[in-house]
Design an enzyme around this catalytic site. Sequence first.
Site, PDB file in Angstrom:
ATOM      1  N   GLU A 190       0.732  -1.316   0.039  1.00  0.00           N
ATOM      2  CA  GLU A 190      -0.073  -0.039  -0.034  1.00  0.00           C
ATOM      3  C   GLU A 190       0.797   1.410   0.052  1.00  0.00           C
ATOM      4  OE1 GLU A 190      -2.719  -0.519   3.345  1.00  0.00           O
ATOM      5  OE2 GLU A 190      -3.429  -2.463   2.498  1.00  0.00           O
ATOM      6  N   ASN A 221       2.035  -4.780  -3.362  1.00  0.00           N
ATOM      7  CA  ASN A 221       0.563  -5.251  -3.039  1.00  0.00           C
ATOM      8  C   ASN A 221      -0.149  -4.175  -2.758  1.00  0.00           C
ATOM      9  OD1 ASN A 221      -1.020  -7.647  -2.508  1.00  0.00           O
ATOM     10  ND2 ASN A 221      -0.795  -6.945  -0.228  1.00  0.00           N
ATOM     11  N   HIS A 229     -10.211  -6.102  -2.390  1.00  0.00           N
ATOM     12  CA  HIS A 229     -11.229  -5.795  -1.197  1.00  0.00           C
ATOM     13  C   HIS A 229     -12.510  -4.921  -2.078  1.00  0.00           C
ATOM     14  CE1 HIS A 229      -8.985  -7.087   2.243  1.00  0.00           C
ATOM     15  NE2 HIS A 229      -7.923  -6.566   1.748  1.00  0.00           N
ATOM     16  N   ASP A 253     -12.353 -10.177  -0.680  1.00  0.00           N
ATOM     17  CA  ASP A 253     -13.394 -10.235  -0.265  1.00  0.00           C
ATOM     18  C   ASP A 253     -14.407  -9.316  -0.529  1.00  0.00           C
ATOM     19  OD1 ASP A 253     -12.642  -7.973   1.097  1.00  0.00           O
ATOM     20  OD2 ASP A 253     -12.310  -8.990   3.152  1.00  0.00           O
ATOM     21  N   GLU A 260      -6.227 -10.705  -1.382  1.00  0.00           N
ATOM     22  CA  GLU A 260      -6.807 -10.597  -0.122  1.00  0.00           C
ATOM     23  C   GLU A 260      -8.533 -10.505  -0.372  1.00  0.00           C
ATOM     24  OE1 GLU A 260      -5.522  -7.074   2.312  1.00  0.00           O
ATOM     25  OE2 GLU A 260      -3.465  -7.602   1.949  1.00  0.00           O
TER      26      GLU A 260
HETATM   27  O1  G3I Z   1      -3.436  -7.728  18.730  1.00  0.00           O
HETATM   28  C1  G3I Z   1      -4.195  -6.750  19.330  1.00  0.00           C
HETATM   29  C2  G3I Z   1      -4.939  -7.409  20.565  1.00  0.00           C
HETATM   30  O2  G3I Z   1      -3.821  -7.558  21.708  1.00  0.00           O
HETATM   31  C3  G3I Z   1      -6.031  -6.717  21.335  1.00  0.00           C
HETATM   32  O3  G3I Z   1      -6.483  -7.309  22.249  1.00  0.00           O
HETATM   33  C4  G3I Z   1      -7.250  -6.675  20.201  1.00  0.00           C
HETATM   34  C5  G3I Z   1      -8.462  -5.735  20.702  1.00  0.00           C
HETATM   35  O4  G3I Z   1      -9.010  -5.174  19.696  1.00  0.00           O
HETATM   36  O5  G3I Z   1      -6.695  -6.009  19.152  1.00  0.00           O
HETATM   37  C6  G3I Z   1      -5.650  -6.705  18.547  1.00  0.00           C
HETATM   38  O6  G3I Z   1      -5.041  -6.166  17.311  1.00  0.00           O
HETATM   39  C7  G3I Z   1      -5.931  -6.103  16.168  1.00  0.00           C
HETATM   40  C8  G3I Z   1      -5.373  -6.967  15.035  1.00  0.00           C
HETATM   41  O7  G3I Z   1      -6.125  -6.853  13.833  1.00  0.00           O
HETATM   42  C9  G3I Z   1      -5.352  -8.477  15.466  1.00  0.00           C
HETATM   43  O8  G3I Z   1      -6.388  -8.940  15.614  1.00  0.00           O
HETATM   44  C10 G3I Z   1      -6.301  -4.789  15.835  1.00  0.00           C
HETATM   45  O9  G3I Z   1      -6.886  -4.199  16.702  1.00  0.00           O
HETATM   46  C11 G3I Z   1      -7.044  -4.673  14.496  1.00  0.00           C
HETATM   47  O10 G3I Z   1      -6.968  -3.394  14.028  1.00  0.00           O
HETATM   48  C12 G3I Z   1      -6.231  -5.441  13.524  1.00  0.00           C
HETATM   49  O11 G3I Z   1      -6.993  -5.474  12.398  1.00  0.00           O
HETATM   50  C13 G3I Z   1      -6.339  -5.767  11.156  1.00  0.00           C
HETATM   51  C14 G3I Z   1      -6.020  -4.688  10.023  1.00  0.00           C
HETATM   52  O12 G3I Z   1      -5.491  -5.521   8.843  1.00  0.00           O
HETATM   53  C15 G3I Z   1      -5.310  -3.790  10.699  1.00  0.00           C
HETATM   54  O13 G3I Z   1      -4.776  -2.811   9.707  1.00  0.00           O
HETATM   55  C16 G3I Z   1      -7.037  -7.019  10.458  1.00  0.00           C
HETATM   56  O14 G3I Z   1      -7.345  -8.032  11.313  1.00  0.00           O
HETATM   57  C17 G3I Z   1      -6.661  -7.566   9.163  1.00  0.00           C
HETATM   58  O15 G3I Z   1      -7.479  -8.353   8.347  1.00  0.00           O
HETATM   59  C18 G3I Z   1      -6.179  -6.206   8.306  1.00  0.00           C
HETATM   60  O16 G3I Z   1      -5.716  -6.755   6.986  1.00  0.00           O
HETATM   61  C19 G3I Z   1      -5.305  -5.851   6.223  1.00  0.00           C
HETATM   62  C20 G3I Z   1      -4.041  -6.131   5.235  1.00  0.00           C
HETATM   63  O17 G3I Z   1      -2.993  -6.753   6.264  1.00  0.00           O
HETATM   64  C21 G3I Z   1      -3.649  -5.195   4.121  1.00  0.00           C
HETATM   65  N1  G3I Z   1      -4.526  -4.882   3.440  1.00  0.00           N
HETATM   66  C22 G3I Z   1      -6.080  -4.493   3.929  1.00  0.00           C
HETATM   67  C23 G3I Z   1      -6.365  -5.530   5.234  1.00  0.00           C
HETATM   68  C24 G3I Z   1      -7.685  -5.088   5.608  1.00  0.00           C
HETATM   69  O18 G3I Z   1      -7.552  -3.968   6.439  1.00  0.00           O
END
Ligand code: G3I
Length: 352
Positions: A163, A204, A240, A271, A269
């Site tokens: 990105e 990517n 996405h 969806d 990715e």
């Molecule tokens: O790790 C913490 C955990 O310790 C805490 O308890 C919990 C409470 O909400 O949060 C956890 O972190 C979260 C993390 O996912 C792991 O589950 C974050 O809040 C959350 O923001 C994070 O979201 C991820 C996101 O990327 C972050 O930008 C999504 O799961 C993941 O699907 C998403 O993936 C991205 C790709 O990497 C890049 N392209 C876009 C895609 C969708 O946004």
Amino acid sequence: MKHFRMPAAAAVLLSATLLVTAAQPASAHEPPLRALADRADLRIGTAVDMTALADDTAYRRTTAREFSSLTAENVMKWESVEPQRGTYDWSKADELVRFARAHGQAVRGHTLLWHNQLPAWLTTGVADGSIDAAELRGILHRHITAEVGHFKGRIYQWDVVNEVFNDDGSLRDSLWLQKLGPSYIADAFRWAHAADPKAKLFLNDYNVEGVNAKSTAYYELAKKLRAEKVPVQGFGIQGHLGIQYGFPGDVSENLARFADLGMQTAFTEVDVRMILPADAEKLAKQATYFRGLLDACLGTRSCKSFTVWGFTDKYSWVPGVFTGQGAATPLDEAYAKKPAYTALAEALSEGR
Ligand code: G3I
């Protein structure tokens, strides 16, 4: 021998019963997506949520049964692998690689350099000036070398930079661009290649399915880097989508121009979200979007993998980020197949 004549009504009833009972085991034994994808010489993948993999048997079984490629949804990101400066934690990522190996699956690496999910020690250090540009470059070099080196030989495609462009085709104003200038992109690819020369190295991004300002910026960058012998080998299209935005045009043309540069391509990715509640019409439309991207991938030999960003609505990231939207994956929250799953299976069955 005397022939037994069954009354017509009973015959209809019997054949209806046979049909029903015959249909059940057949559908239970339909070939999984990965078997169909093998025949089409394609890796079919999913993002994996490591908490769900540990806690949810149905999730684990489905991950193993349906997919031939796995991507860590979060656990290979920098904040996960180096939570304190100089202290690495590969445990969750290693677990994913072990699971993949046990189930004959390949692993996509995601992601070495991004503006999100960076460790707090790094963002704070840059913000308060305690990490200057020269030190930051050294930190990035060490991170890429350590992570790619740790997984050397076990990752077939790495998302090296993620990105880095805005939708208008200008470079994203991230801390990387601000502190290091645009040369950080070539550096990242060179460092990753030095650490694992066999892994295919990808750019990517999202909103780059069709031909547009952003995908054209990637095309021009890839052309320039490859002319300079920078080891950039793949273009990853996240995919996405949302049914309320329409299906992107020119997807095949976009893939073709990267293939013409001699590059691999991948959907990384995928969806397809919708405004909730889902209904039959929206789910049918969603299925055509999944199929549209997969057909484009199957249409070119350059497209080596097609990954969905989660396979069940139970754990999708979408509702947490887009309020009122969801139902974005091929299986519902109870793991029942949606029309999108069937569309993927049909496209794979038809092959390249
Ligand atoms: O790790 C913490 C955990 O310790 C805490 O308890 C919990 C409470 O909400 O949060 C956890 O972190 C979260 C993390 O996912 C792991 O589950 C974050 O809040 C959350 O923001 C994070 O979201 C991820 C996101 O990327 C972050 O930008 C999504 O799961 C993941 O699907 C998403 O993936 C991205 C790709 O990497 C890049 N392209 C876009 C895609 C969708 O946004």
